[in-house]
Scaffold this active site. Structure first.
Site, PDB file in Angstrom:
ATOM      1  CB  ALA A 174      -0.909   0.044   1.318  1.00 50.86           C
ATOM      2  CD  GLU A 176       5.409   2.978   0.235  1.00 54.39           C
ATOM      3  OE1 GLU A 176       4.994   3.780  -0.812  1.00 54.39           O
ATOM      4  OE2 GLU A 176       5.217   1.841   0.010  1.00 54.39           O
ATOM      5  CD  GLU A 248      -7.976  -0.366 -13.687  1.00 54.80           C
ATOM      6  OE1 GLU A 248      -8.129   0.816 -14.420  1.00 54.80           O
ATOM      7  OE2 GLU A 248      -8.531  -1.237 -13.646  1.00 54.80           O
ATOM      8  CB  CYS A 282      -7.075   8.009 -12.383  1.00 55.02           C
ATOM      9  SG  CYS A 282      -8.181   6.755 -11.751  1.00 55.02           S
TER      10      CYS A 282
END
Ligand code: NAD
Length: 478
Positions: A174, A176, A248, A282
C-alpha cells in the site's frame, strides 16, 4: 499522535515492526502522524512464503466460504467507518465526509466481488461422441498488488476484493504516504477469519519492493494503480517473466459540453465534481470542451462555484476541499499553473498555494488554455480545471481523443444523436453522459491506450485474477 493507528506490516497472519521506518505526515499541518515500517528483503521473503501457503489453502476453499469471510470483513469495515474515515483524513487530507464515502465504496467493492465469486462459471463444450471439453476458471496464483495514495482504503479494497474472491493470495504494497486504510482492511480480514498468509501487507521503498517481488516465479499477476510512467516500467518488468498485469493508469479526462444543455447547471455540476479529493482522482474531469455559445455562461458558473468552496483541514466541519496529499503535488500544481499562464492561458480562479503550513492549493480554473501549455498533455492530478471552447461536437471529440490517455470521458447533452456519436467515437474505457460518476462496483472500470490494461469491477472484474483451463475428457482411452 491524536489517535492515528500504530503501523505494522502484516505477514503470515502476524503483525510486525521493522528496524527501518519512514514518517507519515499529515498534509493539513505537516505534523508527523506515525512511523511507517519499511519491509526488508527478509520480510518480503516471509511474505512470499506465507502467500504460497495461503494460496494452497485459499484456492481450495469453497466459494461460499470465501464469500462469507469477505462479507464479514466488509461488515467490520462499515461498522468502523467513522474511525477509518478519520484516519484517512489525517493522512491524506480529504474532507471527513469524503473519507466516510470512501469506506462505504471500498466495502461495496468487497461485497460485489464476494458475490461474483459464486459466479466464476466455466462451461462445457460438446465434443465428438464420448468426448467432453470442460472450461474451468481457476485462481491465477499469488498477486503482487500496488495501491496508490489517492484513495487509501478503497483502492486497496478493490484489489484485495478481486484477488480474494478469485481464490488468490495477495502481497499488497500500500502507499507509504497513506498506510492506514490498508491496515484497517488487513485487521478486518484477520478478525473475519481469513486464513494466515492469504493477505499480506507490506510498505517500503516502492521500486525496491516491486523489483524484488515481480521476478518471483510464484507471483502470477501484478495489479497496479498509479501513473502511466510507473505502470509502463512495471509492465516491462513483468513481461520479462511472462507475468500477467492489471494496470489502472493515468487519465486526463475530457468533458464535452454540447450546445443543448443548461450551462449554469452544468458548470456547477462540473465544478462540484472537479475538486472532490482535491482533484487527485484518475477519472477527475479535467479538460472541459464547451460549446462556444455556452462558454461564457458555463465559465462564470464554474468559476463562481470554485471560488465559493471552503478549503481547510478535512477534519473541520464544513470543509469542502482539503490539502493536496503531499508536497510533490503542491509543487506540481504551481509549475503547471505558471507554465499555462506564461503561455497565454487566462487564470480565472485560484492559482496559488494557501498559507505556508499544510499543502493547501486554491481551487483553480484556467480558461482558453493553448495546446502548448504543459497541462494540456500532463495529467494535473490536483485541483485545476481547464475550460476551452469548441465549435462543434466533432471539434470536441477531436480534442477529447488527441491525448494518448483513455480512461474516463464525459459528455453533457440531451440529444440522442450526440450521445450515439460520443458512444461510437470517444476513445475511453468509461464514458458517462450527463453525470460525472465514472465507476461503480457493478460496472467494469479501466482504460484504453496509455491508461492501462484490464478491468476492475463488474462481471469482468475477476478476469485478471483467474486463468482459463480447458479439459478435454474422452470417456474411453484412445
Ligand atoms: P509516482 O509516479 O512516483 O507514483 C505513483 C504511484 O506509484 C505511487 O503510489 C507510488 O508508490 C507508486 N510507485 C512509484 N514507483 C514505483 C515502483 N517502481 N514500483 C511500484 N510502485 C511504484 O508519482 P506520485 O507523485 O506518487 O503521484 C503522481 C502521479 O501518479 C500523478 O500524476 C498521477 O498521474 C499518478 N497517480 C495515479 C493514480 C491513479 O489512480 N491512477 C493514483 C496515484 C497517482
Amino acid at each position: 499522535m491524536t489517535g492515528y493507528p500504530d503501523l505494522h506490516l502484516f505477514i503470515g497472519g502476524a503483525w510486525r515492526k521493522t528496524a527501518d521506518t519512514l514518517p507519515v505526515v499529515n498534509p493539513a499541518d505537516e505534523s508527523v502522524l506515525g512511523a511507517l515500517p519499511v519491509a526488508s528483503k527478509t520480510d518480503l521473503d516471509d511474505a512470499l512464503d506465507a502467500a504460497a501457503k495461503g494460496f494452497r489453502l485459499w484456492s481450495r476453499t469453497a466459494p461460499r466460504e470465501r464469500q462469507d469471510i469477505i462479507l464479514r470483513a466488509a461488515r467490520i469495515l462499515r461498522q468502523r467507518g467513522d474511525e477509518i474515515a478519520r484516519h484517512i483524513t489525517m493522512e491524506h487530507g480529504k474532507p471527513f465526509h469524503e473519507g466516510q464515502a470512501e469506506v462505504i465504496r471500498g466495502s461495496e467493492f468487497l461485497e460485489w466481488d464476494a458475490g461474483e465469486c459464486l459466479r466464476l462459471y466455466g462451461r462445457v463444450i460438446p465434443g465428438a461422441e464420448g468426448i467432453r471439453h470442460t472450461v474451468l476458471r481457476q485462481p491465477i496464483g499469488t498477486v503482487a498488488a500496488f495501491a496508490p495514495w489517492n484513495f487509501p482504503m478503497s483502492q486497496p479494497a478493490r484489489k484485495i476484493a478481486g484477488a480474494l474472491a478469485s481464490g488468490c493470495s495477495v502481497i499488497l504494497k500500500a502507499a507509504e504516504e497513506t498506510p492506514a486504510g490498508a491496515l484497517h482492511i488487513a485487521r478486518a480480514f484477520q478478525e473475519a477469519g481469513l486464513p494466515d498468509g492469504v493477505l499480506n501487507l507490506v510498505f517500503g521503498v516502492p521500486a525496491e519492493i516491486s523489483s524484488y517481488l515481480i521476478p518471483q516465479d510464484q507471483v502470477r499477476l501484478v495489479a497496479f494503480t498509479g501513473s502511466t510512467a510507473v505502470g509502463r516500467h512495471l509492465t516491462g518488468l513483468a513481461s520479462q517473466h511472462m507475468t500477467s498485469v492489471l494496470m489502472e493508469l493515468g487519465g486526463h479526462a475530457p468533458v464535452i459540453v454540447c450546445d443543448d444543455v443548461d450551462p449554469v447547471l452544468t458548470g456547477q455540476v462540473g465544478a462540484s465534481r472537479k475538486y472532490r479529493n482535491a482533484g487527485q482522482v484518475c477519472t477527475s474531469p479535467t479538460r472541459f470542451y464547451v460549446a462556444q455559445s455556452l462558454f461564457s455562461a458555463f465559465t462564470d458558473s464554474f468559476v463562481a462555484r470554485a471560488k465559493g468552496l471552503v478549503v481547510g483541514d478535512g477534519l473541520r466541519a464544513g470543509v469542502q476541499m482539503g490539502p493536496v496529499a503531499n508536497a510533490r503535488r503542491l509543487e506540481a500544481m504551481q509549475v503547471l499553473v505558471d507554465d499555462a499562464v506564461s503561455k497565454g492561458a487566462e487564470l480565472r480562479a485560484g492559482g496559488r498555494r494557501i498559507g505556508n503550513k499544510g499543502y493547501f492549493f486554491e481551487p483553480t480554473v484556467l480558461a482558453n488554455v493553448p495546446d502548448t501549455a504543459k497541462i494540456m498533455d500532463e495529467e494535473p492530478f490536483g485541483p485545476i480545471a481547464i475550460l476551452n471552447p469548441v465549435t462543434s461536437l466533432d471539434h470536441g471529440i477531436l480534442e477529447a481523443n488527441k491525448l494518448p490517455y483513455g480512461l474516463a470521458a464525459y459528455g453533457f447533452t440531451h440529444s440522442a444523436a450526440n450521445v450515439d456519436r460520443m458512444m461510437s467515437d470517444v476513445e475511453a474505457g468509461n464514458l458517462s453522459i450527463n453525470t460525472l460518476e465514472a465507476s461503480l462496483p457493478e460496472t467494469p472500470f479501466g482504460g484504453v491506450k496509455w491508461s492501462g490494461y484490464g478491468r476492475e469491477g463488474g462481471e469482468e472484474g475477476l478476469h485478471a485474477y483467474t486463468v482459463v483451463k480447458n479439459v478435454s475428457h474422452r470417456m474411453a482411452i484412445g
